[in-house]
Design a protein around this motif. Structure first.
Motif, PDB file in Angstrom:
ATOM      1  N   THR A  58      10.772   0.958  -5.140  1.00 50.86           N
ATOM      2  CA  THR A  58      10.350   1.789  -4.012  1.00 50.86           C
ATOM      3  C   THR A  58      10.526   1.063  -2.681  1.00 50.86           C
ATOM      4  N   CYS A  59       9.990  -0.167  -2.592  1.00 52.54           N
ATOM      5  CA  CYS A  59      10.069  -0.908  -1.321  1.00 52.54           C
ATOM      6  C   CYS A  59      11.080  -2.046  -1.376  1.00 52.54           C
ATOM      7  N   LEU A  60      11.842  -2.130  -2.462  1.00 57.04           N
ATOM      8  CA  LEU A  60      12.907  -3.124  -2.610  1.00 57.04           C
ATOM      9  C   LEU A  60      12.377  -4.554  -2.492  1.00 57.04           C
ATOM     10  N   THR A  68       0.815  -1.219   0.000  1.00 53.58           N
ATOM     11  CA  THR A  68       0.000   0.000   0.000  1.00 53.58           C
ATOM     12  C   THR A  68       0.848   1.268   0.000  1.00 53.58           C
ATOM     13  N   THR A  69       2.033   1.200   0.602  1.00 52.53           N
ATOM     14  CA  THR A  69       2.882   2.392   0.675  1.00 52.53           C
ATOM     15  C   THR A  69       3.499   2.753  -0.676  1.00 52.53           C
TER      16      THR A  69
END
Length: 609
Positions: free
Chosen positions: A163-165, A127-128
């Motif tokens: 973005t979140c790897l 979601t982030t």
């Protein structure tokens, strides 16, 4: 796609505007080009943010593959793509138009497999990340074991969220793979293709075939692999790209597929997600998840294990139920210290880590002296002689002479020499590994197995009491059966009375009818445990209403797994395997009860409380 289908008509209409192409392509080439393009659509669209519009030019690798597979010149392939591109998505993929051997022969050099394995998502699901588009595709050559198509060359593609790897694979995603704490977070549900090892995928239908072979035919993983390799994996076309990876199924891969499929199915049933550590071997990854898996079946009821009977003296009707408890000789390697339940580090060890110091102690029971160097016993003459005798008895020549002596072939001197290998009966020891004593089963009289417990040292009645209490816990008093058949119920009842245990006061404890008639003729058993003391167990025609031999019948099936599980490496693997076999057995039994109109069902929780 038939010649008169709407989409076929559209294709022919489009093709009509290209007279040179229409006069060159055969109907088979047109259909083949359409089917292959449809199958490879994810590969064609890989990395494109515009997922609606196909590229004007077909990727070179796919163009080359189509040219070889369909015997077309490159220019004709591109022209055909120009005509087909905007219609491909409207077609239903016809698998009959796809030949796996084409991919075996021509797909390897283009990194195109008979199946192209992609993650189910094109955008990040965190979601982030606000649906960040997944990039950085990484391609790995692999093999796919299938039930009907043999071993297929495949290529697995993973994608990445910057973005979140997080890297996305077919069945799971890994966030921060460089961290030692990273995990495989599996997607919900059970996929049709399971990622078992880095270069190995297994079709779900094949996993179900493995399970059936194990549960019905007691086939080991090694033998399942042999059956598959000799009858199901073949192809008339060599698969050169798999020579580096190996084209044969092996026993460890069969077990890993079996465990992974069982875990995914378990989590799908309870609407949870499976998490496995990223680092370590596949088997080590599975261990913790296997230990956490535990199913209970005691809410089951049906007309074979539950009856409505008339109460005495006009008291009306009431419900009775019955179970059977029995043990079967199935076990795993365990610590040689009696009743020790600590896990061994290796199946070749005699002692667990806690008792590892016992390796330096004399192996004669109750002797705590240190063993001499090069020996497993101390210097006491009778102990040393015991060791000598045991080593002698293990030799092949001794065994052969023992057989000849039984047949009366040896002469007197040789027979006397063999008889000299005797030790005092009070000297007992153990120089080999130890196994658990038995597996105890609680079985409904209809054949549904309620639960299983490993008995380490012996089949004692105190262990049976603890097993029953664990199966029917105090918070669910309604789960207790009306009767429990057990061969040693007279001893169990004596134990309950000696310990003032009233937990099973409402449960009748008869012995099995056969054992009551042939083995239990003492006064205590006759007065307390004879099935004749319980009139509810017989119908108006004098027939027994419950099958009190259900556990022995289940043990015949269950005992077939002894040779399979005897050397399983860790208890979690052993326990999970047997629990899965019981779950499959119960599923078969449930279907049989349905066919026989026995109304199998699960009691509501309110009734159990």
């Amino acid at each position: 796609m038939t010649l008169n289908s709407p989409l076929a008509v559209e294709l022919l209409y489009r093709l009509a505007s290209h007279e040179a192409l229409a006069s060159t392509l055969t109907w088979g080439q047109l259909r083949g080009c359409t089917a292959i393009s449809k199958k490879l659509w994810p590969e064609i669209m890989l990395g494109r943010r515009d997922t609606e519009s196909p590229p004007e030019n077909l990727p070179a690798k796919i163009r080359d593959f189509l040219g070889c597979a369909l015997d077309l010149e490159q220019t004709l392939v591109q022209q055909t793509w120009t005509v087909l591109a905007n219609s491909i998505q409207g077609f239903t993929l016809d698998q009959s138009l796809l030949d796996d051997d084409l991919f075996r022969m021509y797909g390897v050099q283009q990194e195109l497999g008979a199946e192209m394995i992609f993650p189910p998502y094109t955008h990040c699901t965190e979601t982030t990340c606000r649906a960040t588009f997944l990039t950085d595709p990484a391609r790995v050559e692999a093999r796919l074991f299938t039930l009907h198509r043999g071993v297929l060359p495949v290529f697995s593609v993973s994608t990445y969220c910057r973005t979140c790897l997080t890297r996305y694979y077919l069945n799971y995603k890994i966030r921060g793979a460089s961290s030692r704490e990273s995990v495989h977070e599996f997607y919900p549900g059970v996929p049709e293709i399971l990622h078992i090892q880095e270069h190995s995928f297994v079709e779900r239908k094949l996993c179900q075939f493995f399970e059936t072979q194990m549960a019905v035919a007691h086939t080991s993983s090694e033998n399942i692999a042999r059956i598959y390799n000799s009858t199901m994996a073949g192809s008339s076309t060599p698969v050169p790209n798999l020579s580096r990876l190996g084209q044969e199924l092996d026993g460890p891969l069969v077990l890993d597929a079996f465990f992974t499929h069982g875990l995914l199915r378990h989590h799908a049933t309870y609407h949870t997600c499976l998490f496995l550590p990223h680092y370590g071997s596949q088997r080590n990854r599975l261990n913790q998840a296997l230990e956490a898996r535990n199913l209970k079946h005691w809410p089951h009821a049906c007309t074979k294990c539950m009856r409505i009977v008339d109460g005495p003296n006009g008291m009306g009707k009431y419900q009775i139920s019955a179970i059977v408890m029995d043990g079967v000789t199935v076990g795993h390697v365990t610590c040689s210290v009696y009743n020790c339940k600590i896990r061994l580090e290796s199946t070749q060890d005699r002692f667990c880590p806690f008792h590892s110091g016992r390796k330096l102690i004399c192996c004669i029971i109750d002797c705590m002296d240190k063993a001499d160097t090069g020996h497993i016993t101390c210097a006491i003459p009778t102990h040393r002689y015991w060791e000598k005798v045991q080593k002698k008895r293990r030799t092949a020549m001794f065994q052969l002479k023992k057989r000849l002596n039984r047949a009366g072939v040896l002469n007197g001197d040789e027979a006397d020499a063999r008889d000299e290998l005797q030790v005092p009966p009070t000297v007992k020891g153990r120089m080999s590994r130890s196994w658990t004593h038995n597996e105890q089963l609680l079985v409904r009289c209809c054949g549904i197995i309620l639960s299983r417990a490993t008995f380490y040292g012996s089949e004692g009645v105190s262990g049976g009491v603890a097993f029953m209490k664990a199966t029917f816990p105090p918070q669910f008093p309604g789960s207790l059966p009306s009767f429990c058949f057990y061969d040693s119920n007279c001893l169990l009842l004596k134990h309950l009375r000696a310990t003032n245990d009233t937990y099973f006061d409402s449960v009748g404890l008869p012995v099995d009818v056969f054992h009551a008639a042939n083995k239990h003729d003492d006064l205590f058993c006759t007065m307390n445990n004879s099935p004749a003391l319980f009139p509810e167990l017989m119908d108006s025609d004098g027939k027994w209403v419950f099958n009190s031999s259900a556990a022995e019948q289940a043990n015949v099936w269950f005992g077939g797994f002894q040779s399979i599980v005897r050397e399983m490496t860790v208890q979690s693997v052993y326990n999970f395997f047997l629990d899965e076999m019981i779950a499959i057995h119960n599923s078969f039994t449930h279907e049989k009860l349905l066919r026989e109109n026995c109304v199998p069902h699960l009691k509501p929780e309110a009734a159990l409380r």
